[in-house]
Design a protein around this motif. Structure first.
Motif, PDB file in Angstrom:
ATOM      1  N   ARG A 178       0.846  -1.191   0.000  1.00  0.00           N
ATOM      2  CA  ARG A 178       0.000   0.000   0.000  1.00  0.00           C
ATOM      3  C   ARG A 178       0.893   1.257   0.000  1.00  0.00           C
ATOM      4  O   ARG A 178       0.855   2.062   0.929  1.00  0.00           O
ATOM      5  CB  ARG A 178      -0.926  -0.008   1.221  1.00  0.00           C
ATOM      6  N   PRO A 179       1.712   1.416  -1.039  1.00  0.00           N
ATOM      7  CA  PRO A 179       2.694   2.509  -1.002  1.00  0.00           C
ATOM      8  C   PRO A 179       2.076   3.898  -1.004  1.00  0.00           C
ATOM      9  O   PRO A 179       2.665   4.833  -0.432  1.00  0.00           O
ATOM     10  CB  PRO A 179       3.528   2.273  -2.270  1.00  0.00           C
ATOM     11  N   ILE A 180       0.911   4.065  -1.621  1.00  0.00           N
ATOM     12  CA  ILE A 180       0.294   5.392  -1.650  1.00  0.00           C
ATOM     13  C   ILE A 180      -0.191   5.776  -0.253  1.00  0.00           C
ATOM     14  O   ILE A 180       0.128   6.851   0.264  1.00  0.00           O
ATOM     15  CB  ILE A 180      -0.883   5.440  -2.649  1.00  0.00           C
ATOM     16  N   GLU A 181      -0.927   4.861   0.374  1.00  0.00           N
ATOM     17  CA  GLU A 181      -1.476   5.146   1.697  1.00  0.00           C
ATOM     18  C   GLU A 181      -0.368   5.261   2.752  1.00  0.00           C
ATOM     19  O   GLU A 181      -0.364   6.179   3.580  1.00  0.00           O
ATOM     20  CB  GLU A 181      -2.466   4.043   2.099  1.00  0.00           C
ATOM     21  N   ALA A 182       0.566   4.311   2.731  1.00  0.00           N
ATOM     22  CA  ALA A 182       1.666   4.359   3.694  1.00  0.00           C
ATOM     23  C   ALA A 182       2.530   5.591   3.464  1.00  0.00           C
ATOM     24  O   ALA A 182       2.999   6.224   4.417  1.00  0.00           O
ATOM     25  CB  ALA A 182       2.509   3.085   3.582  1.00  0.00           C
ATOM     26  N   GLY A 183       2.734   5.936   2.201  1.00  0.00           N
ATOM     27  CA  GLY A 183       3.549   7.106   1.881  1.00  0.00           C
ATOM     28  C   GLY A 183       2.930   8.397   2.363  1.00  0.00           C
ATOM     29  O   GLY A 183       3.633   9.305   2.832  1.00  0.00           O
ATOM     30  N   LYS A 184       1.613   8.496   2.267  1.00  0.00           N
ATOM     31  CA  LYS A 184       0.937   9.699   2.756  1.00  0.00           C
ATOM     32  C   LYS A 184       1.123   9.837   4.270  1.00  0.00           C
ATOM     33  O   LYS A 184       1.396  10.933   4.776  1.00  0.00           O
ATOM     34  CB  LYS A 184      -0.545   9.634   2.408  1.00  0.00           C
ATOM     35  N   ALA A 185       1.037   8.707   4.994  1.00  0.00           N
ATOM     36  CA  ALA A 185       1.223   8.742   6.447  1.00  0.00           C
ATOM     37  C   ALA A 185       2.652   9.131   6.805  1.00  0.00           C
ATOM     38  O   ALA A 185       2.879   9.945   7.715  1.00  0.00           O
ATOM     39  CB  ALA A 185       0.878   7.376   7.037  1.00  0.00           C
ATOM     40  N   LEU A 186       3.629   8.583   6.081  1.00  0.00           N
ATOM     41  CA  LEU A 186       5.026   8.909   6.375  1.00  0.00           C
ATOM     42  C   LEU A 186       5.372  10.337   5.971  1.00  0.00           C
ATOM     43  O   LEU A 186       6.193  10.991   6.635  1.00  0.00           O
ATOM     44  CB  LEU A 186       5.963   7.924   5.668  1.00  0.00           C
ATOM     45  N   ASN A 187       4.744  10.821   4.930  1.00  0.00           N
ATOM     46  CA  ASN A 187       4.995  12.208   4.534  1.00  0.00           C
ATOM     47  C   ASN A 187       4.533  13.162   5.627  1.00  0.00           C
ATOM     48  O   ASN A 187       5.220  14.143   5.954  1.00  0.00           O
ATOM     49  CB  ASN A 187       4.290  12.526   3.220  1.00  0.00           C
TER      50      ASN A 187
END
Length: 314
Positions: A291-300
């Protein structure tokens, strides 16, 4: 309508049209198209980028490149789509055709992810190239099986690759492809044992290695085989490592990759994407996720909140 107005209207329309196209709604959230390059010029840059410090820049690794509807796993078009949203590590898989061409493919057989069938190592590259890749829903796309060379050429100045070398593929062949494409500055070779890591290090002492380290004993075995800490990132498994192991690895300057594909991704989908932030706060440095989009938004959001930056991301 005079010529000047016509030109103005055309430019305005194109700007509005393409501006709207550079947004997409994924998972109910709005994301702006904004490529985020990881720009590494030398192997020393890669060592610095993948060495732990207290202000480390947590990252997403897109498992198999980040497939989603319309975008197959291990396809350059999928890499391009995933790269649009964040600084990214691309995890990809390498197999070898009958005529010894290195291609990106996870499975030993072609049936699940392509319009073809049979085993990859029994199929010539020319035949592989005629097949179309299927997306996660099993729908055929217009995308073709890429070679490792093509992927490495695409990724320069954009991403870091972690390369999963599948059974039967010689590490020497993968290392030669990395060298042929001058890609050592943005390539990490995945290994699954201390002996494999030592073999890769012996073949190419400058290459970064992802080693499976799930205990202190695993780290000691790598040291016994003379694999230097500054050539390592640690894959700690698909469940959280103990605080003691995280601390030990960080004390050696080694970043930790946690595989969230599977149970941890399911937890985040159910409980909320702040699950990913908790994983980072407890010691993970890189999340390998489906889930790179969702996880990436959280990490951003986490990076912004803590004002974390990297000189290698643009």
């Amino acid at each position: 309508m005079n010529q000047r107005f016509t030109v103005f209207f055309t430019v305005a329309f194109v700007s509005i049209f393409f501006g709207s196209c550079l947004h997409s709604n994924i998972g109910g959230a709005d994301f702006r198209y904004s490529p985020n390059h990881i720009q590494l010029s030398t192997v020393k840059d890669l060592y610095r980028f993948l060495t732990y410090d207290e202000k480390r820049y947590p990252l997403i690794s897109a498992h198999r490149g980040g497939p989603m509807p319309g975008f197959p796993e291990n396809a350059i078009e999928t890499f391009e789509n995933s790269f649009r949203y964040q600084p990214l590590i691309i995890e990809c898989d390498v197999r070898m055709s009958k005529d010894s061409v290195l291609v990106l493919m996870h499975d030993e057989t072609l049936d699940r992810t392509t319009t073809g069938s049979g085993k990859i190592h029994e199929t010539d590259f020319a035949a592989l190239r005629k097949m179309r890749l299927k997306d996660p829903e099993g729908k055929a796309t217009n995308y073709r099986i890429p070679t490792l060379d093509e992927a490495l050429k695409w990724g320069k100045g954009k991403v870091v690759f972690t390369i999963d070398v599948k059974r039967g593929v010689p590490y020497a062949a993968v290392i030669e492809a990395i060298r042929r494409n001058n890609a050592a500055a943005y390539s990490v070779v995945i290994t699954y044992s201390a002996d494999e890591a030592a073999a890769v290090h012996q073949l190419a002492p400058n290459i970064m290695i992802s080693a499976s380290i799930r205990s202190t004993d695993d780290l000691l075995r790598l040291g016994d085989r003379n694999v230097p800490d500054n050539r390592l990132v640690a894959f700690v498994g698909t469940s959280e490592a103990s605080p003691q192991l995280y601390d030990r690895l960080h004390g050696h300057g080694i970043l930790c990759i946690l595989g969230t594909m599977g149970n941890l991704d399911k937890q985040a989908a159910t409980r909320g994407d702040t699950v990913y932030v908790g994983l980072v706060e407890r010691g993970a440095d890189i999340l390998s996720t489906d889930r790179p989009i969702e996880a990436g938004k959280a990490l951003n959001a986490y990076r912004n909140r803590h004002k974390l930056t990297s000189p290698f991301t643009k």
